[in-house]
Motif scaffolding. Structure first.
Motif, short mmCIF file in Angstrom:
data_model
loop_
_atom_site.label_atom_id
_atom_site.label_comp_id
_atom_site.label_asym_id
_atom_site.label_seq_id
_atom_site.Cartn_x
_atom_site.Cartn_y
_atom_site.Cartn_z
N ILE A 22 22.03 -7.68 9.72
CA ILE A 22 22.57 -6.32 9.73
C ILE A 22 22.24 -5.60 8.43
CG2 ILE A 22 24.70 -4.97 9.90
CD1 ILE A 22 25.88 -7.24 11.56
N VAL A 23 22.42 -6.28 7.30
CA VAL A 23 22.15 -5.64 6.00
C VAL A 23 20.69 -5.23 5.89
CG1 VAL A 23 22.11 -6.02 3.51
CG2 VAL A 23 24.04 -6.84 4.86
N PHE A 24 19.78 -6.11 6.24
CA PHE A 24 18.36 -5.80 6.14
C PHE A 24 17.98 -4.65 7.08
CE2 PHE A 24 16.82 -10.22 4.53
CZ PHE A 24 17.55 -10.01 3.37
N ALA A 25 18.57 -4.64 8.28
CA ALA A 25 18.27 -3.55 9.21
C ALA A 25 18.76 -2.22 8.67
CB ALA A 25 18.91 -3.84 10.57
N LEU A 26 19.92 -2.20 8.05
CA LEU A 26 20.45 -0.96 7.49
C LEU A 26 19.63 -0.48 6.29
CD1 LEU A 26 24.29 -1.68 7.64
CD2 LEU A 26 23.03 0.01 8.98
N GLU A 27 19.03 -1.43 5.58
CA GLU A 27 18.26 -1.07 4.40
C GLU A 27 16.81 -0.74 4.69
OE1 GLU A 27 18.88 -1.00 0.58
OE2 GLU A 27 20.31 -0.02 1.91
N GLU A 28 16.43 -0.74 5.95
CA GLU A 28 15.07 -0.37 6.34
C GLU A 28 15.12 0.90 7.16
OE1 GLU A 28 13.95 -3.84 8.46
OE2 GLU A 28 13.10 -4.85 6.73
N PRO B 282 10.70 -0.36 3.86
CA PRO B 282 11.89 -0.70 3.08
C PRO B 282 12.33 0.48 2.23
CG PRO B 282 10.24 -2.44 2.94
CD PRO B 282 9.57 -1.27 3.58
N LYS B 283 13.64 0.69 2.18
CA LYS B 283 14.19 1.74 1.34
C LYS B 283 14.12 1.33 -0.12
CE LYS B 283 17.81 3.93 2.39
NZ LYS B 283 19.19 4.31 2.72
N PHE C 131 23.71 -12.12 -1.30
CA PHE C 131 22.40 -11.61 -0.86
C PHE C 131 22.48 -10.12 -0.53
CE2 PHE C 131 21.63 -16.17 0.27
CZ PHE C 131 20.58 -16.37 -0.62
N ALA C 132 23.63 -9.67 -0.01
CA ALA C 132 23.76 -8.24 0.27
C ALA C 132 23.74 -7.43 -1.01
CB ALA C 132 25.07 -8.00 1.04
N LEU C 133 24.39 -7.94 -2.06
CA LEU C 133 24.36 -7.24 -3.35
C LEU C 133 22.95 -7.22 -3.93
CD1 LEU C 133 27.68 -8.59 -4.93
CD2 LEU C 133 27.21 -6.27 -4.11
N VAL C 134 22.23 -8.34 -3.76
CA VAL C 134 20.83 -8.35 -4.21
C VAL C 134 20.02 -7.31 -3.45
CG1 VAL C 134 18.72 -9.74 -4.27
CG2 VAL C 134 20.90 -10.76 -4.93
N THR C 135 20.28 -7.16 -2.17
CA THR C 135 19.59 -6.15 -1.37
C THR C 135 19.87 -4.75 -1.89
OG1 THR C 135 19.81 -7.58 0.56
CG2 THR C 135 19.24 -5.28 0.96
N LEU C 136 21.14 -4.48 -2.24
CA LEU C 136 21.50 -3.16 -2.76
C LEU C 136 20.84 -2.89 -4.11
CD1 LEU C 136 25.31 -2.73 -1.98
CD2 LEU C 136 23.43 -1.33 -1.16
N GLY C 137 20.84 -3.92 -4.98
CA GLY C 137 20.35 -3.69 -6.34
C GLY C 137 18.85 -3.78 -6.48
N HIS C 138 18.20 -4.67 -5.73
CA HIS C 138 16.77 -4.92 -5.94
C HIS C 138 15.90 -4.64 -4.72
CE1 HIS C 138 17.54 -6.76 -9.87
NE2 HIS C 138 18.56 -7.40 -9.30
N GLY C 139 16.52 -4.31 -3.59
CA GLY C 139 15.73 -3.98 -2.41
C GLY C 139 15.57 -5.15 -1.45
N VAL C 140 15.11 -4.81 -0.23
CA VAL C 140 15.00 -5.79 0.84
C VAL C 140 13.96 -6.86 0.52
CG1 VAL C 140 14.43 -6.12 3.27
CG2 VAL C 140 15.79 -4.16 2.57
N ALA D 146 14.30 -14.09 -1.93
CA ALA D 146 15.38 -14.96 -2.40
C ALA D 146 15.91 -15.85 -1.28
CB ALA D 146 16.52 -14.11 -2.98
N VAL D 147 16.01 -15.29 -0.09
CA VAL D 147 16.49 -16.09 1.05
C VAL D 147 15.46 -17.13 1.44
CG1 VAL D 147 17.22 -15.99 3.46
CG2 VAL D 147 17.97 -14.23 1.86
N GLY D 148 14.18 -16.75 1.44
CA GLY D 148 13.12 -17.69 1.77
C GLY D 148 12.81 -17.78 3.25
N ALA D 149 13.51 -17.03 4.08
CA ALA D 149 13.25 -17.04 5.52
C ALA D 149 13.84 -15.76 6.10
CB ALA D 149 13.88 -18.26 6.18
#
Length: 910
Positions: free
Chosen positions: A902-908, A766-767, A815-824, A830-833
């Motif tokens: 897509i968001v998670f893949a881009l952030e890894e 994870p980035k 959830f995409a903003l959470v990914t940007l601010g706090h990581g994957v 937060a998603v739970g799955a």
């Protein structure tokens, strides 16, 4: 070719020997029982059908298009149905023993059963579209059967050849059937008016299209070459497909359309010339084969040519000859194919040069072969003798080239006499016993009962032709003629011209058999001097097609997306503009609408954004310009009352910014676009201008037409009474057109998960989250607020702007903003799955909600409703609850899961 086929069969047997597992003894009888029962049921229809009654069964398929799943049993379809099921039962029983040691015997019976069902549907279909569907199903299943020994390159090549030739012909046939349905005003074959079709300006074109489809299926010249190559299939397949079923499909369709096209010159001359050429070519080529299976294949080509030739006639004697010979050929050809399979199975080879003196070792096999060969040669008292006499009489009754056709049939039939001797006498007679197997013997009962029964029927029907004359042949002739006809089959017609031609046939045929080595050498000498063959032309055509594909791929598939996009847009723009110009579609709307200030402002903003995208060298500025265009379009939607569409557009623009921000973090630190050559810029400008002009012209043409409110009025009137919703857009998506929506979300799920698979590596780390205190602080309340707002929009969507798609975009943005601010990692918690589980779970939920209507007795994807707390006395039904809410939740989950994938893949990153 023949030897190659022998080797292929032997290779298949060796492959089977490597897997010693055997099918249980009940396997063949179990698969033979259903077609045997079907044959019995069809036989019970003989009295009513011969009395003039046609049985019909219809199920609405696409009633708006006039398409029905319609089946009709008349004399012609009943004759073919009896052949399909009767010979099918014998083949199934035979194959249970022949294939018992094959490791893929279950797959074999599956393919053969599917083919049988497809062929039965073809001959019973009374709707042109249903007929085409079954027609192509026979093409596909025959491809699977011909290429059953798929580890052999020859089998794969021949299966592909059969697929391309018959499948291509099927597409041509579809064009003919569609035109025929348009001109006749109906797709029901039994209701088509031949006079109206022949009077049509498209009559000749329709006839030619149907002829091509029939010729490819029934191996007529110049498409005859594929059938002998199809002998790479296992012998039970050859016995079934190439005696009574697939290759007869074209013959069936020519007979079915005889009342429609029978009086047209193009129909008469095409069938006459092609049929005669095919019969002579098939007979001569059969003489020179050493592989008994190849020999039978070429005699099948001869028989198909004879049937086609006879169907060119308009007299009842020609049609009676065709229907009688159809039965004759099916009985003896199925028998001989099965006999050849027995020789291959129990004597070790199909090469006639290696077989001799097997009468004592295989007496029952020899008896079946000799009975069938007697009918094939046309000797009395077999049914083949009656059929041969009728074929000569029918040929002489043709309107085109009667005597030349009769001479061709005499030559072809004489060759059949010689071939019958090579097949029935050569392997079994002779002092010296020769075979590859050390101890040749008759096969078990399961392999022998079929050929003996079929061969005996050829003799029985010859001795007592009345058994089939009035009950089978005459009803078929009546169906083909489209009117009353009298048919009487007798063994002795007296001394006449057909009898003289028959005696001449016997004399020539016996002479060919006696001097067969010289005859074969003479035919070989002619064949070797031919400039080409149909098989060679096919190979060169396929090679040329591959070269053309490679050449155009080198030009079009250059690996640069810019070229792909430019070519696609240019072709669409030019094609649409040309259509508008040629078809007179360039129109200007009536009236002078007053410009709206807000609308003009939105257009100015969109234009400014477009100019910015075109002129800016900065990637970030170009993204901003695209956002300006999207926002301006959303404002225009909002102005015209499309609140749902506008909201979706706003959210998409927002989400695109988030996704591009995530993506740009993975791109190299390039903030300016590289300069383009002037020529490229001019080209792109012309293509973009053409595309813009095309869209403008299309919109103007649409606005020039009067607005049709029928669909709008229906949904406005039905939205609340039938679906209990006031938001028409959402009601359409989740209720009226829920099946379409399900297809769309399935595409969304596949696209999202596919992008995840492409972007994500096997080993990922994870980035680190974005180093932005402001973003992390804002997300403390913003993410929760967005999720609550998403839930609000989801629940209100049935009556107010909102719904599952809009809510899904809002939640995905959160959830995409959470990914940007706090990581994957935190976003996953937060998603739970996993995104995949969310998307697939949503798809499953939507499917379950859609199928609930079907299981409750309604239509698929029809909403189910219940009401809580109502007061019936006051007319209050209460609070409605429905499966459409579950469907909308499914849409919501699919959107969230697909975007987050897509968001998670881009952030890894690796």
């Amino acid at each position: 070719m023949g030897n190659g086929t022998v080797h292929a069969a032997q290779g298949g047997q060796m492959a089977a020997a490597a897997h010693p597992s055997k099918a249980p003894p009940w396997f063949g009888p179990a698969f033979a029982l259903p077609p045997a029962i079907a044959a019995l049921l069809f036989a019970l229809l003989l009295p009513t059908v011969s009395g003039g009654t046609a049985h019909e069964w219809t199920l609405a398929w696409a009633p708006e298009l006039g398409v029905e799943l319609a089946f009709r049993v008349d004399g012609l379809s009943l004759l073919f149905a009896l052949l399909v099921t009767g010979i099918g039962a014998a083949t199934m029983l035979y194959a249970g023993v022949y294939m018992k040691e094959h490791p893929r015997i279950g797959r074999f019976f599956l393919y053969l059963t599917l083919f049988m069902i497809s062929m039965l549907g073809l001959v019973l279909a009374d709707d042109a579209i249903a007929l085409f569907v079954f027609w192509e199903l026979t093409t596909i299943t025959s491809f699977l059967l011909i290429g059953f020994t798929h580890d052999d390159p020859t089998s794969r090549r021949n299966a592909l050849q059969a697929l391309l030739v018959t499948g291509g012909g099927g597409l041509v046939l579809l064009a003919g059937l569609l035109l025929l349905g348009m001109e006749a005003g109906t797709l029901r074959l039994s209701q088509m008016d031949g006079a109206a079709v022949q009077a049509s300006a498209l009559g000749t074109a329709m006839a030619v299209l149907v002829i091509i489809g029939c010729f490819t299926k029934s191996a007529q010249f110049p498409f005859h070459f594929w059938l002998p190559n199809a002998m790479s299939a296992p012998t039970p397949v050859s016995a079934y497909l190439h005696s009574a079923t697939m290759v007869k499909a074209g013959v069936y369709l020519m007979a079915r359309f005889a009342p429609v096209f029978g009086d047209m010159a193009v129909w008469v001359w095409s069938l006459t010339v092609a049929g005669a050429l095919t019969a002579v070519i098939g007979a001569l080529w059969a003489l020179r084969q050493t592989d008994l299976k190849q020999m039978l294949a070429w005699t099948t080509v001869m028989a198909l040519g004879t049937l086609t030739l006879l169907l060119a006639g308009s007299e009842s004697v020609s049609i009676a000859a065709a229907m009688t010979f159809l039965v004759v050929h099916a009985l003896y050809k199925a028998t001989l194919f099965l006999v050849v399979g027995i020789l291959d199975h129990d004597a070790g080879t199909r090469d006639r040069r290696q077989l001799s003196g097997l009468l004592k070792a295989m007496p029952l096999t020899a008896a079946a072969a000799m009975l069938a060969a007697g009918s094939m040669a046309g000797f009395p008292p077999f049914l083949g003798f009656i059929g041969k006499e009728l074929t000569y009489e029918g040929a002489l009754a043709l309107t085109a080239l009667p005597w030349l056709s009769a001479v061709g049939l005499v030559l072809a039939s004489a060759c059949m006499v010689a071939v019958a001797g090579m097949i029935a006498l050569g392997p079994f007679l002779g002092r010296e016993r020769r075979s590859v197997a050390e101890h040749p013997h008759d096969p078990p009962f399961g392999m022998l009962i079929g050929p003996i029964l079929l061969a005996a029927m050829g003799l029985a029907f010859g001795l007592a032709p009345a058994l089939i004359s009035g009950s089978i042949v005459q009803p078929a002739v009546v169906a083909v003629m489209g009117g009353p006809a009298e048919v009487k089959l007798v063994l002795w017609h007296g001394v006449n011209v057909p009898l003289m031609l028959g005696l001449l046939t016997f004399a020539i045929g016996i002479g060919l058999y006696v001097f067969r080595h010289r005859a074969i050498a003479a035919v070989d000498a002619v064949v070797t001097r031919l400039p080409t063959t149909g098989d060679a032309v096919y190979d060169r055509s396929l090679t040329g097609l591959k070269w053309l594909a490679a050449a155009q791929t080198a030009v079009l598939q250059c690996g640069r997306p810019r070229v792909y996009l430019a070519a696609t847009v240019a072709v669409v723009a030019v094609a649409v503009l040309a259509t508008l110009v040629v078809g007179g579609g360039l129109r200007w709307p009536a009236g002078n609408p007053t410009p709206d200030l807000l609308g003009v402002a939105a257009v100015v903003v969109a234009a400014a954004g477009t100019v910015l995208v075109v002129l800016t060298p900065s990637r970030l500025a170009a993204i901003g310009g695209l956002g300006m265009v999207g926002t301006a379009i959303a404002v225009l939607f909002l102005m015209h009352g499309a609140v749902d569409v506008a909201t979706t557009q706003f959210l998409v623009e927002t989400l695109v910014v988030v996704l591009l921000a995530v993506a740009m973090l993975r791109l190299p630190p390039l903030t300016r676009l590289p300069p383009r050559p002037r020529g490229t810029a001019v080209r792109d400008g012309l293509i973009a201008g053409a595309a813009g002009l095309m869209v403008t012209c299309v919109l103007l043409a649409v606005l020039a037409e009067p607005f049709d409110r029928r669909v709008t009025d229906f949904f406005e009137a039905a939205s609340w009474p039938e679906a209990y919703g006031r938001n028409i857009v959402n009601v359409i998506l989740v209720d009226f057109r829920a099946l379409d929506t399900f297809g769309e979300i399935a595409v969304v799920a596949v696209a999202g998960l596919g992008a995840y698979a492409l972007l994500r590596n096997d080993r990922v780390v994870p980035k680190a989250p974005a180093d932005s205190l402001i973003l992390r602080t804002a997300l403390r309340g913003l993410a929760a607020l967005l999720l609550v707002f998403a839930l609000f929009m989801l629940l209100r969507g049935h009556n107010e702007p909102g719904g599952g798609f809009i809510a899904g975009l809002i939640a995905a943005t959160a959830f995409a903003l959470v990914t940007l601010g706090h990581g994957v990692d935190k976003a996953r918690r937060a998603v739970g799955a996993t995104p995949r589980a969310v998307a697939l779970g949503g798809l499953a939920l939507a499917l379950a909600a859609g199928l609930a209507g079907l299981f409750s007795g309604g239509a698929p994807f029809e909403g189910l409703w219940m009401f809580l707390g109502g007061d019936p006395a006051a007319g209050d039904k209460g609070t409605p609850l429905s499966t459409v809410l579950l469907f909308d939740i499914g849409v919501f989950l699919v959107v969230v899961g697909s975007v987050l994938a897509i968001v998670f893949a881009l952030e890894e990153e690796a």
